[in-house]
Design an enzyme around this catalytic site. Sequence first.
Site, short mmCIF file in Angstrom:
data_model
loop_
_atom_site.label_atom_id
_atom_site.label_comp_id
_atom_site.label_asym_id
_atom_site.label_seq_id
_atom_site.Cartn_x
_atom_site.Cartn_y
_atom_site.Cartn_z
N LYS A 43 1.14 22.14 154.63
CA LYS A 43 1.35 21.71 156.04
C LYS A 43 0.21 21.04 156.63
O LYS A 43 -0.86 21.37 156.32
CB LYS A 43 1.85 22.75 157.01
CG LYS A 43 2.97 23.45 156.74
CD LYS A 43 3.32 24.47 157.82
CE LYS A 43 3.55 24.15 159.06
NZ LYS A 43 3.92 25.40 160.21
N ILE A 44 0.65 20.02 157.14
CA ILE A 44 -0.71 18.98 157.51
C ILE A 44 -0.14 18.47 159.07
O ILE A 44 0.92 17.95 159.27
CB ILE A 44 -0.91 17.63 156.73
CG1 ILE A 44 -1.30 18.24 155.46
CG2 ILE A 44 -1.86 16.97 157.32
CD1 ILE A 44 -1.31 17.19 154.10
#
Length: 320
Positions: free
Chosen positions: A126-127
Amino acid sequence: MPSQLEALRRHTVVVADTGDFEAMRALRPTDATTNPSLILKAVQQEAYRPLLVQTARAHQGASPAEITDRLLVAFGRQILDIVPGRVSTEVDARLSFDTRATVERARGLIALYQAAGVPRERVLIKIASTWEGIQAARVLQAEGIRCNLTLLFCLPQAAACADAGVQLISPFVGRIYDWHKKNAGAEWVEDARRGANDPGVQSVSRIYRYYKRFGIETEIMGASFRNVDQILALAGCDLLTISPELLTRLAQTEGEVPAALSPQAGHDDADAVRLDGGEVAFRTQLNEDAMASEKLSEGIRLFVADARKLDALIESHGAA
């Protein structure tokens, strides 16, 4: 008659948005998502405190950043023993504007998972959907590291993610709803903004139609729900990540759930134009969208604050 949760599963992959193992066992999601706030909440509970203590003490002298990543992977490994699909593990939000550091941190997380015997196909990194984060995802995807771009509030962010070839995006519903409700003030009429009229639902629906219209393969996972109506209004979305509280409510309520979204819907937008995915267009369009720019900044700040609290917990257990 099926429960609403069972009926929803006919149209959409159901994902649990939690770090609570017991909730996952009870609700049987396909995938699970975590974030710094959820992990912080979990390790403050007695049931999960030993995982923090064991990880911290096993790596005394390491930096809080390294311990945090090992803790995230420890949670992820246990989650993958419960769910049959994937887990999303988040890169430190303090790196949201640093492409190189995000890439390095993501590689490190995947290396930890692989050392523990977890194939990279079962992990989504996740970014935050900043320009720098999206470019980091472009690099990682080319290396076979699959990414989940989060804190996504508008179509220009989604279009840039598509151009970068990311695996999955997480457009937020509830935080968009919150912004519009707050800014409308006394003029807000709750009943008039339910379901398909909810601004958060409308945003995700717009992104969904855009992706289907242009044959974009990036998965769409609606996130950040405030109520069941928002969830039901997005039945048919590729995936929906839902809190245990709302999953339980769906499981306890009988009723059919018709598909609100379908791939054909995108083909109805014959006049849609593919957006410019370049940096100048991205920054300009994001800046012009007060809601999206404010909620992206706020979301990063909140995750950073919880990351610092997690650092403090780690240090209190002798890891620093």
